[in-house]
Design an enzyme around this catalytic site. Sequence first.
Site, PDB file in Angstrom:
ATOM      1  N   ASN A   1     -72.168 100.926   7.431  1.00 55.31           N
ATOM      2  CA  ASN A   1     -71.117 101.266   7.464  1.00 55.31           C
ATOM      3  C   ASN A   1     -70.853 102.274   8.315  1.00 55.31           C
ATOM      4  OD1 ASN A   1     -71.428 104.185   6.210  1.00 55.31           O
ATOM      5  ND2 ASN A   1     -71.791 102.909   4.357  1.00 55.31           N
TER       6      ASN A   1
ATOM      7  N   LYS B   1     -85.607  85.347   6.781  1.00 56.98           N
ATOM      8  CA  LYS B   1     -84.356  85.423   7.695  1.00 56.98           C
ATOM      9  C   LYS B   1     -84.323  84.178   7.099  1.00 56.98           C
ATOM     10  CE  LYS B   1     -82.976  85.568  12.399  1.00 56.98           C
ATOM     11  NZ  LYS B   1     -82.725  84.994  13.394  1.00 56.98           N
TER      12      LYS B   1
ATOM     13  N   LYS C   1     -65.338 111.635 -11.450  1.00 58.38           N
ATOM     14  CA  LYS C   1     -66.803 111.841 -11.168  1.00 58.38           C
ATOM     15  C   LYS C   1     -67.205 112.953 -11.797  1.00 58.38           C
ATOM     16  CE  LYS C   1     -67.460 108.825  -7.143  1.00 58.38           C
ATOM     17  NZ  LYS C   1     -68.015 108.297  -6.787  1.00 58.38           N
TER      18      LYS C   1
HETATM   19  O1  C5P Z   1     -66.212 106.682  -5.194  1.00 55.97           O
HETATM   20  P1  C5P Z   1     -66.666 106.807  -3.419  1.00 55.97           P
HETATM   21  O2  C5P Z   1     -67.814 105.877  -3.569  1.00 55.97           O
HETATM   22  O3  C5P Z   1     -65.415 106.877  -2.807  1.00 55.97           O
HETATM   23  O4  C5P Z   1     -67.344 108.975  -3.791  1.00 55.97           O
HETATM   24  C1  C5P Z   1     -67.503 109.431  -3.040  1.00 55.97           C
HETATM   25  C2  C5P Z   1     -68.348 110.335  -3.744  1.00 55.97           C
HETATM   26  O5  C5P Z   1     -69.300 109.738  -4.326  1.00 55.97           O
HETATM   27  C3  C5P Z   1     -69.378 110.829  -1.931  1.00 55.97           C
HETATM   28  O6  C5P Z   1     -69.730 112.372  -2.947  1.00 55.97           O
HETATM   29  C4  C5P Z   1     -70.766 110.197  -2.182  1.00 55.97           C
HETATM   30  O7  C5P Z   1     -71.662 110.851  -1.122  1.00 55.97           O
HETATM   31  C5  C5P Z   1     -70.806 109.885  -4.070  1.00 55.97           C
HETATM   32  N1  C5P Z   1     -71.436 108.629  -3.893  1.00 55.97           N
HETATM   33  C6  C5P Z   1     -72.579 108.301  -4.886  1.00 55.97           C
HETATM   34  N2  C5P Z   1     -73.179 106.912  -4.697  1.00 55.97           N
HETATM   35  C7  C5P Z   1     -72.139 105.840  -4.774  1.00 55.97           C
HETATM   36  C8  C5P Z   1     -71.119 106.307  -3.975  1.00 55.97           C
HETATM   37  C9  C5P Z   1     -70.463 107.195  -4.547  1.00 55.97           C
HETATM   38  O8  C5P Z   1     -73.078 109.385  -5.106  1.00 55.97           O
HETATM   39  N3  C5P Z   1     -72.790 104.814  -4.602  1.00 55.97           N
END
Ligand code: C5P
Length: 406
Positions: A213, A292, A350
Site C-alpha cells: 500500500n 513466477k 482493539k
Molecule cells: O484495523 P485497522 O488496520 O484499521 O487498524 C489500524 C491499527 O491497527 C494501526 O495501529 C495498525 O498499525 C494496527 N494493525 C496491526 N496489525 C494489523 C492491522 C492493523 O497492528 N494486521
Amino acid sequence: MTQLAGKHIVLGLSGGVACYKSAHLCRLLTKAGATVQVVMTGAAEQFITPVTMQALSGRTVYGSQWDAREPNNMPHINLSREADAMLIAPCSADFIARLVQGRADELLSLMCLARPMERIPLLLAPAMNREMWAHPATQRNLAQVQADGAQVLGVGVGDQACGETGDGRMLEPEEIMQELAAFFTPGHLAGRRLLITAGPTFEAIDPVRGITNHSSGKMGFAIARAAREAGAEVTLVAGPVHLATPRGVKRIDVQSARQMFDAVQRQADEADVFVATAAVADWRPASAAEQKLKKDGSGQVPALAFVENPDILAAVAQSPRAQSGALYCVGFAAESHDLLQHASAKRLRKKVPLLVGNIGPATFGQDDNALLLIDDQGSRELPRASKDELARQLVIELAHRLPAAR
Ligand code: C5P
C-alpha cells in the site's frame, strides 16, 4: 527543528579535514533559526577560511584571544557568555587533549575553560584518523573530558580522508543536528522503552510480485525520532520504506505482516510503550508461488485466494503486560470520513487506551498531517502541522498518559 529556533550556538572549529562539513552544519543551524558564532583555531583556518564561515553564519568569525575588535578586549568572555551551547565540530584529538589540560593559550580552548560550566554546555563532535581515535591517550582524554562535564557526540564509521576505513569520522551535519535537537528537548520519555511499527507491509504473490500500500512510514519514523529526542530507547520495526533510520534508533526491517508480527512479539516484553503506525495488509495471498506466475497466452488469469493476517496491535494489546498496564498501547486509524466515530469504535475494538486517528488520503506520503487523539477521557485534535512537529506533540501527550516511571 523548532528546538533550535532562537538558540545561540558557539560553533568552534579545530583542525581537521571535517571542517568542510562544518560549513554545511553552520548553514543547517542558521536555517533552523539558531544564531551561530563561529570561532576557529589556527589549525582550522588551514582547512577552511573564516570568510566562508562568516558568510554562512552572517557574523564576524573570531580566531584570536588578542582580537582588539571587542571594546573590552576580552573576546573569550564576551563570546562565551551569551551562548546556549558551545559545539566543537570538528573536535580534533589535539583539541580534546587541550581541554583535558585546561589549556588557555588560544581563543577556542580559552573560551571552553572560561565558560560558566553550569549554564553553558559543551558538546564535542570528534574527528580523527581511526588509529588516533583508538589510541589509549585519546580514549583516556575522552573519558576525562566527559568526567569534566563535556558531552561527546560520538563518531561515524567509514572511509576516512587518509584512505583508511574505521571509527573516527566526524558525524554528518544532519546527525549532529539530530543530536543537538535531542540535547535541547526536555526528556519527556527519559527511561522509557518504545516499540514502534511503521510503513506498509509487502505480501508476496510470487518471487517478483506482491501486494502493498501507499504508506510512506514518515509518521512512524517521525515518532521514533521525536521519542528518541525526548530520551526514550526506541526500537522501530519498519516495513519496506525509503527512509533513513533516525539517529540512536534500533531498526528492524521486515517485509510481510507475519514478519512484522514475529519481530514485534520478540521485542514487546522489553517495551513500556507500543505504537502501531504501520499500515499492515489485512490479507495476504493464501500461498505465495515459489516461481513466477507466467502468462501462458490462454487468457486465463490466476485465481488468488487470500487469508487474513494476524492483527499485531490487537494481539499485543491483549498480552498480559498490556492488560496489567505495564505496556501502554497506541493504535493509529487511517479513515476516509467520520474520523471521530470510526476511530472511537476502533479504539474499543482493539482494546487500546489511546487511538490516533487521521484521514488516510491526506496523510499517505505527505510531510504534514493532522491528528485526532482519542482516549477514555474524550478526544483532542492536533491541527495540521509537519509530521515531525505532530510527533513531538504526540510524545508529550503520550508522556502525560503514562504511569509514573518506577
Ligand atoms: O484495523 P485497522 O488496520 O484499521 O487498524 C489500524 C491499527 O491497527 C494501526 O495501529 C495498525 O498499525 C494496527 N494493525 C496491526 N496489525 C494489523 C492491522 C492493523 O497492528 N494486521
